[in-house]
Design a protein around this motif. Structure first.
Motif, PDB file in Angstrom:
ATOM      1  N   SER A  58       0.827  -1.208   0.000  1.00  0.00           N
ATOM      2  CA  SER A  58       0.000   0.000   0.000  1.00  0.00           C
ATOM      3  C   SER A  58       0.859   1.254   0.000  1.00  0.00           C
ATOM      4  O   SER A  58       0.568   2.234  -0.709  1.00  0.00           O
ATOM      5  N   VAL A  59       1.916   1.255   0.792  1.00  0.00           N
ATOM      6  CA  VAL A  59       2.816   2.415   0.829  1.00  0.00           C
ATOM      7  C   VAL A  59       3.486   2.617  -0.523  1.00  0.00           C
ATOM      8  O   VAL A  59       3.606   3.759  -1.022  1.00  0.00           O
ATOM      9  N   ARG A  60       3.925   1.541  -1.149  1.00  0.00           N
ATOM     10  CA  ARG A  60       4.568   1.664  -2.459  1.00  0.00           C
ATOM     11  C   ARG A  60       3.623   2.274  -3.482  1.00  0.00           C
ATOM     12  O   ARG A  60       3.995   3.190  -4.229  1.00  0.00           O
ATOM     13  N   LEU A  61       2.393   1.785  -3.506  1.00  0.00           N
ATOM     14  CA  LEU A  61       1.419   2.306  -4.454  1.00  0.00           C
ATOM     15  C   LEU A  61       1.038   3.747  -4.136  1.00  0.00           C
ATOM     16  O   LEU A  61       0.870   4.584  -5.053  1.00  0.00           O
ATOM     17  N   ALA A  62       0.897   4.044  -2.828  1.00  0.00           N
ATOM     18  CA  ALA A  62       0.497   5.396  -2.428  1.00  0.00           C
ATOM     19  C   ALA A  62       1.584   6.405  -2.763  1.00  0.00           C
ATOM     20  O   ALA A  62       1.289   7.541  -3.186  1.00  0.00           O
ATOM     21  N   GLU A  63       2.851   6.050  -2.575  1.00  0.00           N
ATOM     22  CA  GLU A  63       3.937   6.966  -2.904  1.00  0.00           C
ATOM     23  C   GLU A  63       3.952   7.277  -4.401  1.00  0.00           C
ATOM     24  O   GLU A  63       4.153   8.442  -4.810  1.00  0.00           O
ATOM     25  N   ALA A  64       3.750   6.253  -5.208  1.00  0.00           N
ATOM     26  CA  ALA A  64       3.731   6.475  -6.662  1.00  0.00           C
ATOM     27  C   ALA A  64       2.539   7.342  -7.064  1.00  0.00           C
ATOM     28  O   ALA A  64       2.656   8.253  -7.902  1.00  0.00           O
ATOM     29  N   SER A  65       1.393   7.082  -6.452  1.00  0.00           N
ATOM     30  CA  SER A  65       0.184   7.858  -6.784  1.00  0.00           C
ATOM     31  C   SER A  65       0.317   9.307  -6.325  1.00  0.00           C
ATOM     32  O   SER A  65      -0.103  10.240  -7.017  1.00  0.00           O
ATOM     33  N   TYR A  66       0.931   9.529  -5.153  1.00  0.00           N
ATOM     34  CA  TYR A  66       1.093  10.898  -4.660  1.00  0.00           C
ATOM     35  C   TYR A  66       2.061  11.681  -5.529  1.00  0.00           C
ATOM     36  O   TYR A  66       1.838  12.859  -5.835  1.00  0.00           O
ATOM     37  N   SER A  67       3.145  11.020  -5.943  1.00  0.00           N
ATOM     38  CA  SER A  67       4.115  11.693  -6.812  1.00  0.00           C
ATOM     39  C   SER A  67       3.482  12.089  -8.144  1.00  0.00           C
ATOM     40  O   SER A  67       3.864  13.091  -8.753  1.00  0.00           O
ATOM     41  N   SER A  68       2.506  11.302  -8.560  1.00  0.00           N
ATOM     42  CA  SER A  68       1.811  11.602  -9.823  1.00  0.00           C
ATOM     43  C   SER A  68       0.634  12.534  -9.614  1.00  0.00           C
ATOM     44  O   SER A  68      -0.059  12.880 -10.592  1.00  0.00           O
ATOM     45  N   GLY A  69       0.358  12.891  -8.386  1.00  0.00           N
ATOM     46  CA  GLY A  69      -0.751  13.791  -8.097  1.00  0.00           C
ATOM     47  C   GLY A  69      -2.107  13.128  -8.137  1.00  0.00           C
ATOM     48  O   GLY A  69      -3.133  13.816  -8.224  1.00  0.00           O
ATOM     49  N   LEU A  70      -2.155  11.803  -8.025  1.00  0.00           N
ATOM     50  CA  LEU A  70      -3.431  11.085  -8.112  1.00  0.00           C
ATOM     51  C   LEU A  70      -4.160  11.016  -6.770  1.00  0.00           C
ATOM     52  O   LEU A  70      -5.376  10.814  -6.745  1.00  0.00           O
ATOM     53  N   ILE A  71      -3.411  11.105  -5.659  1.00  0.00           N
ATOM     54  CA  ILE A  71      -4.049  11.093  -4.339  1.00  0.00           C
ATOM     55  C   ILE A  71      -3.495  12.251  -3.529  1.00  0.00           C
ATOM     56  O   ILE A  71      -2.419  12.806  -3.843  1.00  0.00           O
ATOM     57  N   ASP A  72      -4.222  12.630  -2.469  1.00  0.00           N
ATOM     58  CA  ASP A  72      -3.727  13.701  -1.608  1.00  0.00           C
ATOM     59  C   ASP A  72      -2.758  13.140  -0.574  1.00  0.00           C
ATOM     60  O   ASP A  72      -2.616  11.923  -0.417  1.00  0.00           O
ATOM     61  N   PHE A  73      -2.099  14.056   0.150  1.00  0.00           N
ATOM     62  CA  PHE A  73      -1.081  13.621   1.105  1.00  0.00           C
ATOM     63  C   PHE A  73      -1.688  12.865   2.279  1.00  0.00           C
ATOM     64  O   PHE A  73      -1.041  11.993   2.861  1.00  0.00           O
ATOM     65  N   GLN A  74      -2.916  13.177   2.642  1.00  0.00           N
ATOM     66  CA  GLN A  74      -3.537  12.503   3.769  1.00  0.00           C
ATOM     67  C   GLN A  74      -3.660  11.000   3.519  1.00  0.00           C
ATOM     68  O   GLN A  74      -3.474  10.193   4.426  1.00  0.00           O
ATOM     69  N   SER A  75      -3.923  10.618   2.283  1.00  0.00           N
ATOM     70  CA  SER A  75      -4.004   9.197   1.939  1.00  0.00           C
ATOM     71  C   SER A  75      -2.643   8.537   2.066  1.00  0.00           C
ATOM     72  O   SER A  75      -2.524   7.404   2.567  1.00  0.00           O
TER      73      SER A  75
END
Length: 474
Positions: free
Chosen positions: A412-429
């Motif tokens: 989950s952390v790996r996917l969330a970091e990639a999504s945040y770097s791409s601007g797909l999720i907010d930092f809270q997620s």
């Protein structure tokens, strides 16, 4: 006194002594009878499914089954250096000395003495003279109603209780060393988890700074990232304090100053686990396996014997005493003039104001209390085993689930970091996934420690940590 008269008195002394011995077969007071397993409410089997047999050798040295050389070394050193163990050993020596004293009270006592001197008259005729004296005294209390034998019986049971108490200190000692060792290794692992998460959060913090500088996110994301890292870093001093306390406690248990084993504990090692399957045997095995139960049973036996000691005061006591003495003005003929005496005395209580009966009732109540204490100790031992068996099973299941949770949290952390770097999720997620990873890893570590502790508690509950045949031989 003629030789014939002396021999006649001696024959009377022997006759009285033989009569006393013949009548001393009777011992007042109740004879001790061990309690059956049924009387102690011991069930036929444990509730948890375990093997009915028991591996006594494995239980006696259970810490070796954890396959950790450092743990084995620490336990062995504790068994030779611990101060509580030395105290228990001294108490055992004192109890055995007391037993020798009560055994000696049943035997006749002999004492000998002699004196010699020379006298000179300063005035008058100037005559001189010598005087020599020798004597032998003997006394013996005939244990007609068994009061002394009951005292010896109580002292022997008390010595056996002290031996079992020594074994119980050993049982508790090895378990405490192992529990503190597991705590230390667990804290080391939790420190690794915390520091690893700080490294992840440092990377995230750098990404957030870049995104703030680029104007892609607000400063709120940066402050949340800083707060999370600080919260994780704040756990490290607490964990380091816990680790130091465990290591210092181990040193104290070894009879050493705090810090004495810090060096050999510094290198991180995995939390050791006990064997998956332990042969617990039958509940009744605990009566002869747990040293605290043996000590309680022997204490009860001693109190029962003391009832007989108290009851013996109700009956007459026969005491025989005799002496041989000789006085002469020449050492060479000192043995030619022997004077002998023989005395037999009987004492019996007539009126004591109920004191003897009160002491008997008091001792009966003390024996009843010792029996209740023994029964309570048995039930507590059964409870310890049942709880440990359940704990082993449940902690194993919990660790398996947390391993799954940790694996999922990492992904989950790996996917969330990639999504945040791409601007797909907010930092809270992203923040939530990182917090979940830290929690899962920490929980998985503590679950493994709980599983190891459950194995230690089971071995302790089964009476592990001492060798019954070796203790009996000692």
């Amino acid at each position: 006194m003629s030789i014939t008269t002396l021999l006649h008195q001696r024959s009377r002394f022997v006759g009285v002594a033989m009569l006393a011995f013949a009548t001393s077969a009777c011992s007042v007071g109740p004879d001790y009878r061990p309690q059956s397993a049924a009387n102690l409410n011991v069930p036929e089997r444990f509730q948890a499914p375990v093997a009915d047999r028991i591996d006594a050798a494995q239980i006696a040295r259970w810490w070796t089954s954890f396959n950790d050389p450092v743990l084995t070394s620490l336990v062995q050193r504790a068994l030779t250096g611990n101060n509580d163990l030395a105290t228990a050993q001294a108490r055992l020596r004192a109890a055995r000395a007391a037993l020798k004293g009560t055994q000696g009270a049943q035997l006749p006592s002999l004492s000998a003495g002699g004196s010699g001197g020379r006298q000179e008259l300063v005035t008058g005729t100037g005559l001189t003279g010598s005087s020599f004296q020798a004597g032998l005294d003997a006394s013996w209390e005939a244990d007609i109603f068994g009061g002394l034998r009951r005292s010896t019986e109580a002292a022997r049971a008390n010595a056996e209780s002290s031996a079992a108490s020594l074994a119980d200190v050993q049982r508790a000692l090895v378990a405490e060393v192992a529990l503190n060792y597991v705590d230390a290794r667990s804290t080391q692992a939790r420190l690794v988890v915390a520091r690893g998460n700080i490294a992840i959060q440092d990377d995230t913090l750098q990404i957030v700074r870049w995104r703030v500088q680029a104007g892609l996110v607000s400063d709120l994301d940066l402050q949340q990232a800083i707060a999370l890292r600080a919260q994780t870093a704040a756990t490290i001093p607490t964990l380091e304090t816990t680790y130091a306390a465990s290591v210092n406690r181990i040193a104290t248990l070894l009879g050493l100053a705090p810090g004495a084993v810090t060096g050999e504990m510094a290198a991180q090692q995995a939390i050791p686990l006990g064997p998956d399957n332990v042969e617990a045997g039958l509940p009744a095995d605990l009566l002869n396996r747990r040293p605290d139960l043996i000590a309680a049973e022997r204490s009860f036996a001693a109190e029962v014997a003391r009832i007989g000691v108290a009851e013996a005061d109700l009956y007459p006591a026969l005491r025989l005493s005799g002496s041989l003495s000789s006085v002469s003005d020449s050492l060479s003929v000192l043995g030619n003039n022997i004077i002998g005496s023989l005395l037999g005395s009987v004492t019996a209580p007539i009126f004591q104001g109920g004191q003897i009966r009160a002491r008997i009732e008091q001792q009966q109540a003390t024996a009843d209390a010792a029996l209740a204490n023994y029964r309570g100790a048995v039930l507590t031992a059964l409870e310890d085993v049942e709880n440990a068996l359940v704990s082993i099973d449940r902690t194993k299941a919990r660790e398996a689930e947390l391993i799954t949770a940790e694996t999922a949290a990492k992904e989950s952390v790996r996917l969330a970091e990639a999504s945040y770097s791409s601007g797909l999720i907010d930092f809270q997620s992203l923040l939530s996934t990182q917090q979940s990873l830290l929690s899962a890893q920490d929980s998985r570590t503590t679950a493994r420690a709980a599983r190891a502790n459950a194995s230690i508690q089971l071995f302790k509950a089964l009476g592990g940590g001492w060798d019954a045949p070796e203790q009996t031989g000692s």
